[in-house]
Design a protein around this motif. Structure first.
Motif, short mmCIF file in Angstrom:
data_model
loop_
_atom_site.label_atom_id
_atom_site.label_comp_id
_atom_site.label_asym_id
_atom_site.label_seq_id
_atom_site.Cartn_x
_atom_site.Cartn_y
_atom_site.Cartn_z
N TRP A 12 0.69 -1.73 0.08
CA TRP A 12 0.04 -0.39 -0.04
C TRP A 12 0.98 1.02 0.04
O TRP A 12 2.25 1.58 0.85
CB TRP A 12 -1.15 -0.72 0.86
CG TRP A 12 -1.75 -1.03 1.27
CD1 TRP A 12 -1.37 -2.30 1.67
CD2 TRP A 12 -3.21 -1.38 0.61
NE1 TRP A 12 -2.80 -2.83 2.34
CE2 TRP A 12 -3.50 -3.01 1.35
CE3 TRP A 12 -3.48 -0.83 -0.34
CZ2 TRP A 12 -4.41 -3.04 0.32
CZ3 TRP A 12 -4.41 -1.12 -1.02
CH2 TRP A 12 -5.02 -2.28 -0.78
N GLU A 62 -7.11 -6.83 9.33
CA GLU A 62 -6.39 -7.42 8.60
C GLU A 62 -7.24 -8.10 7.48
O GLU A 62 -6.58 -8.09 6.63
CB GLU A 62 -5.22 -8.92 9.37
CG GLU A 62 -4.80 -9.03 10.36
CD GLU A 62 -3.60 -7.98 9.63
OE1 GLU A 62 -3.30 -8.10 8.30
OE2 GLU A 62 -2.63 -7.09 10.45
N GLY A 65 -11.07 -4.37 3.71
CA GLY A 65 -10.43 -4.92 1.97
C GLY A 65 -11.10 -5.82 1.91
O GLY A 65 -11.25 -6.19 0.14
N ARG A 228 -3.94 2.62 4.25
CA ARG A 228 -4.64 1.61 3.44
C ARG A 228 -6.32 1.63 3.34
O ARG A 228 -6.21 0.92 2.93
CB ARG A 228 -3.98 -0.22 4.35
CG ARG A 228 -4.25 -1.31 3.91
CD ARG A 228 -3.95 -2.51 4.53
NE ARG A 228 -3.86 -2.11 5.88
CZ ARG A 228 -4.20 -2.94 6.47
NH1 ARG A 228 -5.73 -4.25 6.06
NH2 ARG A 228 -4.03 -3.33 8.06
#
Length: 492
Positions: A12, A62, A65, A228
């Protein structure tokens, strides 16, 4: 559809850091100091700088996305922050970015409008807070608030308590114990979300008086998380925009429910082939025809995706236009074939057209390389209609389409469907057609009243979702019509 055609012819990016003035001492409130400016990383001495520290966030960080969903991605961000990193966290996205894809690229606007997409206080789910701080609420933040300042300077804002604007807004909601709990925040952090030079929103974190105050290192950690998260949020927004577009197209292509033709009840259904597929090449319609007749059509433009969808839209529009002209069903199909020749992506599209004349008690059918319709007779048996000619797919310019005239003296069910209902990885298309005919006969009770419109929708759902037709590789479409002959036949 190809099977049917052969059957007929034989790391990222790091968030940009903006150096800000050193934190200044502001007015003191209840023994605390308001820090109105964010500290940049250069304000921290090398000895105090983090080095190989463990993540400050929960494992939820984690999965940010992992889903193309704005609300779920925002929820993952809030869950990553609470309760380990802070006591309360919320995620706001600029309304302008969400709706117009036009975020504030620069400058210092007099106010910003942001939508609350996620809220988490401790380990509590958002549900208990929906009454006072509902998700989806759009809030206006003036220029002097830390939220607008964070976006304008692109730097985190560290404060020793909730800012005055937020405090007044929360107090105006009443004396709810949950509001009092939020106002006890002794350390406040606002981190901007920006992507490709444009502000898109911000993350808000709060800690109570029993926890250590936020430090510049904490702001740095959240900035890394925000960098991110921005990419994940942008991906989710783009996907949702495309999904809304596809759904709008699909909804606009459904047959109109306002028109209820005499002598015919209609039910229809559609299931895409893949989990993420919303719109493909299948199309269907109910077309009012001159003389009180009703046209029913199901077609399939080859392939999936936007190209097939565009071809499908053009074919459907052409069919609707031709239906308004007093021409025969065979001539309608010949003209549709000619139009398909000049329509990109429409070649080799298949369709079947049925025209029901309740007054004359006849159903005229014309095929263009499509699986034959199924007819369930009053005795409960169902079988494919033997067409005078299966016809070749549209767009080949043959113009050779023959009508099949079928007398229907008693109420009957007519099923038009796409090849996704009969194609299978494990059997040929003839077996699939026979299987669907048996399913139609078994789905509708032998003594069922096929003239009852309410039952049609139930039968449609059963046909679409039966286990025997769910293993095919293509979209599944059904158009089920109850043909009800007029009690007074035509005198002609």
């Amino acid at each position: 559809m190809i099977l049917m055609f052969h059957h007929i012819v034989g790391i990222w990016p790091a968030a940009r850091r903006v150096r800000c003035p050193a934190a200044t001492t502001g007015p003191t409130r209840k023994g605390t100091t308001l820090r109105k400016q964010a500290r940049s990383r250069t304000d921290v001495s090398p000895a105090a700088a983090p080095s190989g520290r463990r993540s400050a966030f929960s494992p939820a960080a984690e999965v940010i996305g992992s889903e193309l969903d704005l609300h779920l991605t925002s929820r993952h961000i809030a869950q990553a922050l609470t309760p380990g990193f802070c006591d309360a966290a919320s995620v706001y996205l600029l309304e302008r970015w969400l709706v117009e894809e036009n975020a504030y690229a620069a400058g210092d606007p007099p106010q910003i409008e942001a939508r609350r997409l996620a809220l988490r206080v401790g380990t509590e789910a958002p549900a208990p807070w929906e009454g006072i701080l509902p998700l989806g609420e759009v809030i206006v933040f003036p220029r002097e608030t830390p939220y607008a300042r964070a976006l304008a300077t692109r730097a985190p804002q560290l404060l020793d308590e909730v800012d005055a604007h937020t405090s007044e807004r929360l107090r105006a909601l009443g004396d709810d114990a949950r509001i009092v709990r939020l106002l006890r925040t002794a350390s406040f952090l606002v981190v901007p979300l920006h992507l490709r030079g444009a502000a898109v929103g911000f993350i808000v974190c709060g800690r109570g008086p029993d926890r250590a105050r936020f430090l510049p290192d904490d702001a740095t950690d959240v900035e890394a998380l925000a960098a991110r998260a921005c990419v994940a949020l942008d991906n989710a927004r783009r996907y949702e925009r495309e999904r809304r577009t596809a759904l709008a197209i699909r909804q606009s292509l459904l047959p109109g429910t306002a028109h209820k033709p005499d002598g015919c009840h209609i039910a229809h259904g559609y299931v895409p082939a893949g989990h993420d597929t919303i719109i493909g090449g299948d199309w269907f319609d109910v077309l009012p025809r001159p003389g009180g007749r009703i046209g029913l059509v199901v077609g399939d433009a080859m392939g999936h995706g936007p190209e097939s969808a565009v071809a499908m839209i053009q074919l459907r529009t052409a069919a609707r236009t031709l239906a308004g002209i007093d021409i025969t069903p065979a001539d309608l199909m010949r003209r549709l074939d000619a139009l398909a020749c000049d329509t990109p992506g429409a070649s080799f599209a298949t369709c079947v057209y049925a025209e029901w004349d309740a007054q004359e008690r006849i159903c005229t059918l014309v095929g263009a390389g499509h699986p034959p319709p199924l007819m369930r007779s009053p005795d409960g048996r169902a079988a494919p209609v033997t067409l005078a000619s299966p016809g070749l797919p549209l767009g080949l310019g043959t113009g050779a389409y023959e009508p099949t005239v079928l007398p229907v003296p008693e109420p009957a069910l007519l099923l038009l469907y796409s090849d996704g209902m009969v194609e299978s990885r494990h059997s040929d298309i003839d077996e699939g057609i026979a299987r669907l005919a048996r399913l139609l006969a078994g789905t509708v009770d032998a003594h069922a009243d096929v003239t009852a419109p309410d039952a049609l929708h139930t039968w449609c759902e059963r046909l679409l979702h039966d286990a025997s037709v769910t293993d095919g590789p293509d979209d599944r479409t059904v158009l089920l019509a109850s043909l009800i002959p007029s009690k007074i036949p035509s005198k002609d």
